[in-house]
Design an enzyme around this catalytic site. Structure first.
Site, PDB file in Angstrom:
ATOM      1  N   LYS A  20       0.691  -1.135   0.119  1.00 31.03           N
ATOM      2  CA  LYS A  20      -0.064  -0.095   0.028  1.00 31.03           C
ATOM      3  C   LYS A  20       0.899   1.338  -0.067  1.00 31.03           C
ATOM      4  O   LYS A  20       0.309   2.211  -0.451  1.00 31.03           O
ATOM      5  CB  LYS A  20      -0.937  -0.054   1.191  1.00 31.03           C
ATOM      6  CG  LYS A  20      -2.000  -0.991   0.846  1.00 31.03           C
ATOM      7  CD  LYS A  20      -3.205  -1.102   1.849  1.00 31.03           C
ATOM      8  CE  LYS A  20      -3.956  -1.976   1.666  1.00 31.03           C
ATOM      9  NZ  LYS A  20      -3.659  -3.637   1.857  1.00 31.03           N
TER      10      LYS A  20
HETATM   11  C1  LIG Z   1      -4.356  -4.633   1.278  1.00 32.24           C
HETATM   12  C2  LIG Z   1      -3.638  -5.957   1.084  1.00 32.24           C
HETATM   13  C3  LIG Z   1      -3.940  -6.801   0.054  1.00 32.24           C
HETATM   14  C4  LIG Z   1      -5.203  -6.887  -0.571  1.00 32.24           C
HETATM   15  O1  LIG Z   1      -5.193  -6.013  -1.759  1.00 32.24           O
HETATM   16  P1  LIG Z   1      -6.198  -5.274  -2.425  1.00 32.24           P
HETATM   17  O2  LIG Z   1      -5.955  -4.344  -3.486  1.00 32.24           O
HETATM   18  O3  LIG Z   1      -7.238  -4.916  -1.574  1.00 32.24           O
HETATM   19  O4  LIG Z   1      -6.737  -6.470  -3.063  1.00 32.24           O
HETATM   20  C5  LIG Z   1      -3.009  -8.069  -0.122  1.00 32.24           C
HETATM   21  N1  LIG Z   1      -1.971  -8.174   0.791  1.00 32.24           N
HETATM   22  C6  LIG Z   1      -1.595  -7.215   1.703  1.00 32.24           C
HETATM   23  C7  LIG Z   1      -0.553  -7.484   2.676  1.00 32.24           C
HETATM   24  C8  LIG Z   1      -2.362  -6.240   1.837  1.00 32.24           C
HETATM   25  O5  LIG Z   1      -2.215  -5.241   2.712  1.00 32.24           O
END
Ligand SMILES: *Cc1c(COP(=O)(O)O)cnc(C)c1O
Length: 458
Positions: free
Chosen positions: A113
């Site tokens: 993120k």
């Molecule tokens: C947020 C997250 C996901 C999922 O990502 P999306 O964009 O919601 O599909 C997967 N792995 C981790 C470690 C995350 O923080």
């Protein structure tokens, strides 16, 4: 570039307004009016280029020149990706003759993120300064998003950020990543309640029109278009490194909200050849069921070892549906109303035939996830996090996938308990966070009560 709402009944907006608005006024999500195209030569030139140069090529067509000029955008991107602690930003690691991990966890909070939110914080700051406005960002978190949002907004002008988390219900690493940030515009609130209580409080704050307008409330949640486009970049980076546009590959994406894999779809629509997207889920498998059989029906969320994918309504999926419905906003609005009311998508049967050309779903439960973490450690001496393990396990089940890139979405030290359970080894925090447990924490604990929380934010 102009943006339209997936539900067809909100104003058409430019990039700046889409960035600040998040959700469209008709409840839909903003998508670009057309897909910009990159040529085969554009993609070839990405092989070996610095990450921020690829980012410029990919992101430039989505932002109007009068919002941010070329030189400024280049500067912003160079500054954003300099905070990552790997010179390639998103390096590839080869696992076997045909499988690579794309490591997306070299940012400040150790999850993918950061790649989008680090850019989002800077874009917000830039556009707010230009407009002479300020915002109050409020959000609820059960883990990853809160810390990435706080890191992205810390010490940014014209932004205050308040993140609510359920007191005593997030892991110590995750809490400390939020509460040890020493910046006067960062406010952590531990709510005496559950994650759902936190989310309800945030919703109630947005629904209070006076409060919302007085504080100019805003959000940086996963439906923000700018987050998607920032994630599209690393699909091109990885693809070009492994032979695109002259070879096509399979991308395996551990997903919850469908944001990350949708960003890959955007790359494909812009010209990146892709053989297939493998959408990997844990036992919260609404997406896998849809791609397998057209059944998109909600089920209760069950906690798993990959908590960031414990989601039953994948909000960004609406953006794909919009394209599958030939961009008919009213048809999509009808389908979504129906889905919310009945808990299942009745149009699913036909749409899944279309979706299946490009997407396959795979489900991995906790026992399989632990087995993958253990096997990778035994054969390669490498520790991987449980979300990455869901993806890697799904990749191993795929035949005929050709060159396969698995998105590694978190650093193993972010989920130390699961990793230790599988391998007996507790992963160490990387140097930038090594003193996390010695840093002082700052947070306020408040009862689960709207009036008190609003007063605190004011
Ligand atoms: C947020 C997250 C996901 C999922 O990502 P999306 O964009 O919601 O599909 C997967 N792995 C981790 C470690 C995350 O923080």
């Amino acid at each position: 570039m102009q943006y339209v709402s997936t539900r067809g009944a909100a104003p058409i907006l430019g990039f700046e307004d889409v960035l600040l608005a998040g959700l469209a006024r008709d409840g839909g999500l903003y998508v670009p009016q057309h897909w910009p195209q990159l040529s085969a030569d554009d993609i070839r030139a990405m092989d070996g280029a610095p990450y921020h140069d690829v980012a410029f090529t990919v992101i430039r067509p989505f932002i109007d020149d009068d919002a941010i000029g070329d030189a400024e955008l280049r500067g912003l991107l160079a500054e954003t990706y300099a905070v990552f602690d790997h010179p390639a930003v998103t390096p590839l690691r080869q696992m076997d003759s045909a499988t690579w991990l794309l490591e997306l966890f070299h940012g400040p909070t150790l999850a993918f993120k950061d790649i989008a939110l680090q850019l989002l914080g800077r874009l917000f700051e830039r556009i707010l300064a230009k407009r002479g406005e300020s915002v109050t960002i409020v959000g609820a978190t059960s883990g990853d998003t809160g810390s990435a949002a706080i890191e992205a907004c810390r010490n940014r002008d014209n932004i205050d950020i308040f993140i609510l988390h359920p007191s005593g219900r997030v892991s110590e690493v995750q809490r400390r990543q939020m509460t040890t940030v020493d910046a006067s515009n960062v406010h952590n609130i531990a709510i005496e309640g559950t994650f759902d209580d936190c989310q309800d409080l945030v919703k109630a704050m947005f629904n209070d029109a006076t409060f919302r307008d007085d504080l100019n409330l805003s959000a940086v949640n996963s439906i923000n278009w700018a987050r998607i486009v920032a994630q599209t970049v690393y699909y091109f980076v990885a693809g070009a490194a492994l032979g695109a546009p002259d070879r096509e590959m399979t991308f395996v994406v551990p997903t919850g909200n469908f944001g990350n894999v949708y960003a890959g779809y955007v790359a494909h629509r812009m010209g990146l050849p892709v053989k297939r997207f493998l959408v990997a889920s844990n036992r919260n498998d609404i997406l896998t069921r849809f791609f397998e059989s057209g059944d998109m029906s909600m089920a209760p969320v069950v906690p798993s070892l990959s908590p960031s994918m414990d989601i039953q309504v994948s909000s960004n999926f609406e953006r794909l549906l919009f394209d599958l419905l030939d961009r008919h906003g009213s048809a999509l609005a009808e389908a979504m109303t129906d889905f919310r009311a009945s808990g299942s998508l009745t149009a699913g049967g036909n749409l899944h035939v279309l979706a299946r050309h490009l997407f396959t779903g795979r489900r991995r439960d906790d026992a399989q996830t632990l087995a993958t973490i253990r096997a990778v450690h035994e054969t390669l001496g490498l520790l991987i996090d449980p979300h990455t393990a869901v993806g890697l396990g799904a990749a191993a089940e795929a035949d005929g996938a050709g060159k396969t890139i698995v998105l590694a979405t978190a650093h193993p030290a972010k989920f130390p308990d699961a990793v230790e359970k599988a391998t007996g080894v507790r992963p160490a925090l990387p140097p930038r966070l090594a003193d996390l447990f010695d840093r002082p924490e700052r947070m306020s604990t408040l009862p689960n009560e709207l009036a008190g929380v609003q007063e605190f934010v004011r």
